[in-house]
Design a protein around this motif. Structure first.
Motif, PDB file in Angstrom:
ATOM      1  N   UNK A 145      59.939  35.570  25.301  1.00 36.24           N
ATOM      2  CA  UNK A 145      58.693  35.503  24.531  1.00 36.24           C
ATOM      3  C   UNK A 145      58.494  34.097  23.980  1.00 36.24           C
ATOM      4  N   UNK A 146      59.575  33.518  23.443  1.00 40.96           N
ATOM      5  CA  UNK A 146      59.498  32.167  22.877  1.00 40.96           C
ATOM      6  C   UNK A 146      59.051  31.164  23.936  1.00 40.96           C
ATOM      7  N   UNK A 147      59.590  31.309  25.137  1.00 37.08           N
ATOM      8  CA  UNK A 147      59.244  30.395  26.221  1.00 37.08           C
ATOM      9  C   UNK A 147      57.790  30.584  26.654  1.00 37.08           C
ATOM     10  N   UNK A 148      57.360  31.840  26.736  1.00 37.27           N
ATOM     11  CA  UNK A 148      56.009  32.137  27.212  1.00 37.27           C
ATOM     12  C   UNK A 148      54.925  31.646  26.260  1.00 37.27           C
ATOM     13  N   UNK A 149      55.186  31.735  24.953  1.00 34.07           N
ATOM     14  CA  UNK A 149      54.150  31.326  24.001  1.00 34.07           C
ATOM     15  C   UNK A 149      54.380  29.918  23.464  1.00 34.07           C
ATOM     16  N   UNK A 150      55.479  29.292  23.894  1.00 36.25           N
ATOM     17  CA  UNK A 150      55.706  27.897  23.552  1.00 36.25           C
ATOM     18  C   UNK A 150      56.158  27.639  22.136  1.00 36.25           C
ATOM     19  N   UNK A 151      57.183  28.361  21.685  1.00 35.51           N
ATOM     20  CA  UNK A 151      57.716  28.141  20.344  1.00 35.51           C
ATOM     21  C   UNK A 151      59.224  28.360  20.371  1.00 35.51           C
ATOM     22  N   UNK A 152      59.880  28.160  19.238  1.00 41.62           N
ATOM     23  CA  UNK A 152      61.317  28.396  19.167  1.00 41.62           C
ATOM     24  C   UNK A 152      61.579  29.889  19.000  1.00 41.62           C
ATOM     25  N   UNK A 153      62.837  30.284  19.070  1.00 42.28           N
ATOM     26  CA  UNK A 153      63.174  31.700  18.972  1.00 42.28           C
ATOM     27  C   UNK A 153      63.110  32.223  17.541  1.00 42.28           C
ATOM     28  N   UNK A 154      63.242  31.336  16.551  1.00 45.21           N
ATOM     29  CA  UNK A 154      63.286  31.790  15.156  1.00 45.21           C
ATOM     30  C   UNK A 154      62.024  32.538  14.721  1.00 45.21           C
ATOM     31  N   UNK A 155      60.818  31.973  14.904  1.00 49.44           N
ATOM     32  CA  UNK A 155      59.621  32.724  14.501  1.00 49.44           C
ATOM     33  C   UNK A 155      59.422  33.999  15.311  1.00 49.44           C
ATOM     34  N   UNK A 156      59.887  33.996  16.554  1.00 45.69           N
ATOM     35  CA  UNK A 156      59.784  35.201  17.383  1.00 45.69           C
ATOM     36  C   UNK A 156      60.702  36.280  16.817  1.00 45.69           C
ATOM     37  N   UNK A 157      61.915  35.879  16.444  1.00 47.72           N
ATOM     38  CA  UNK A 157      62.878  36.826  15.873  1.00 47.72           C
ATOM     39  C   UNK A 157      62.329  37.438  14.584  1.00 47.72           C
ATOM     40  N   UNK A 158      61.730  36.598  13.746  1.00 44.34           N
ATOM     41  CA  UNK A 158      61.168  37.083  12.481  1.00 44.34           C
ATOM     42  C   UNK A 158      59.978  38.009  12.729  1.00 44.34           C
ATOM     43  N   UNK A 159      59.165  37.663  13.714  1.00 46.87           N
ATOM     44  CA  UNK A 159      58.005  38.493  14.047  1.00 46.87           C
ATOM     45  C   UNK A 159      58.450  39.858  14.563  1.00 46.87           C
ATOM     46  N   UNK A 160      59.467  39.875  15.401  1.00 46.64           N
ATOM     47  CA  UNK A 160      59.978  41.131  15.946  1.00 46.64           C
ATOM     48  C   UNK A 160      60.548  42.015  14.838  1.00 46.64           C
ATOM     49  N   UNK A 161      61.215  41.381  13.890  1.00 45.27           N
ATOM     50  CA  UNK A 161      61.767  42.134  12.754  1.00 45.27           C
ATOM     51  C   UNK A 161      60.638  42.802  11.964  1.00 45.27           C
ATOM     52  N   UNK A 162      59.554  42.064  11.723  1.00 34.99           N
ATOM     53  CA  UNK A 162      58.417  42.616  10.981  1.00 34.99           C
ATOM     54  C   UNK A 162      57.714  43.719  11.768  1.00 34.99           C
TER      55      UNK A 162
END
Length: 226
Positions: free
Chosen positions: A40-57
């Motif tokens: 997901x991080x690669x597809x939307x062009x960001x680091x894994x940290x915000x993706x991890x936080x978003x998934x948690x929410x």
């Protein structure tokens, strides 16, 4: 999945969350889909940290679930859960309405009436998707005027869990019009200050919502199956 453009670094977490949430609610990311953080991080062009936080929410919202040694998957639609949430919401919102009527009857009637008018206006203009927010506001008005923060928080939690089921069925005009009629029924009962009819109207509205959700999710309501 299209690439997400993020201009302001301070809003990355929120943008990733909103982006994934919309994909989940719209059905673009289907039930049972395995959500891989790095992908997901690669597809939307960001680091894994915000993706991890978003998934948690998103897990907190009930849209996805975490499975040990597997990761996150999109929660499948459960007929049992839909029925359970609708039943609990009918009870909770009936209680909220009874308390609200005793504390802020005039404000309650005025705000609910305004909500319905705006809903009808938006739908008449073809803005069907706008009803998602108007529907949430209608029910929140009742909970807020109950005067109980605990009741409000409980109602909001149940609504969040309901949203993943409700969002798709509520995008159809017929279902939206039925929902608005349900709101009108609740308002009429509140205007008459008839508590028994208020409970009946809320329960009827929730039952209709359940039928619409199941009809959309399973193509037909339970009682129509053979």
């Amino acid at each position: 999945m299209r690439r997400l453009v993020i201009k302001n670094p301070k809003t990355i977490r929120g943008k990733v969350y909103d982006y994934l949430r919309e994909k989940l609610l719209s059905g673009e990311i289907p039930p049972h889909e395995h959500l891989i953080e790095a992908k997901i991080a690669m597809e939307i062009g960001t680091s894994r940290t915000p993706v991890r936080e978003a998934l948690h929410n998103l897990e907190f919202e009930g849209l996805i679930e975490s499975i040990p040694r597997v990761g996150y998957i999109v929660k499948p639609i459960s007929e049992e859960e839909v029925g359970e949430i609708c039943e609990i919401r009918a009870t909770i919102e009936g209680l909220a309405a009874s308390w609200a009527m005793g504390k802020a009857q005039e404000k309650l009637v005025a705000e609910l009436g305004k909500n319905i008018s705006i809903s009808e206006d938006r739908v008449s203009k073809g803005e069907v998707r706008a009803f998602v927010d108007m529907d949430a506001q209608f029910h929140e008005i009742i909970s807020k005027h109950s005067g109980s923060q605990r009741l409000l928080e409980l109602a909001q939690t149940l609504r969040r869990h309901m949203l993943r089921y409700r969002i798709q069925s509520i995008y159809t005009v017929d279902n939206v019009l039925r929902a608005i009629e349900g709101h009108k029924g609740v308002l009429r009962a509140i205007e008459k200050q008839d508590l028994e009819k208020v409970h009946q109207a809320i329960r009827h509205h929730m039952e209709q919502s359940k039928k619409d959700i199941l009809r959309y999710a399973f193509k037909e309501a339970p009682e129509e199956r053979k």
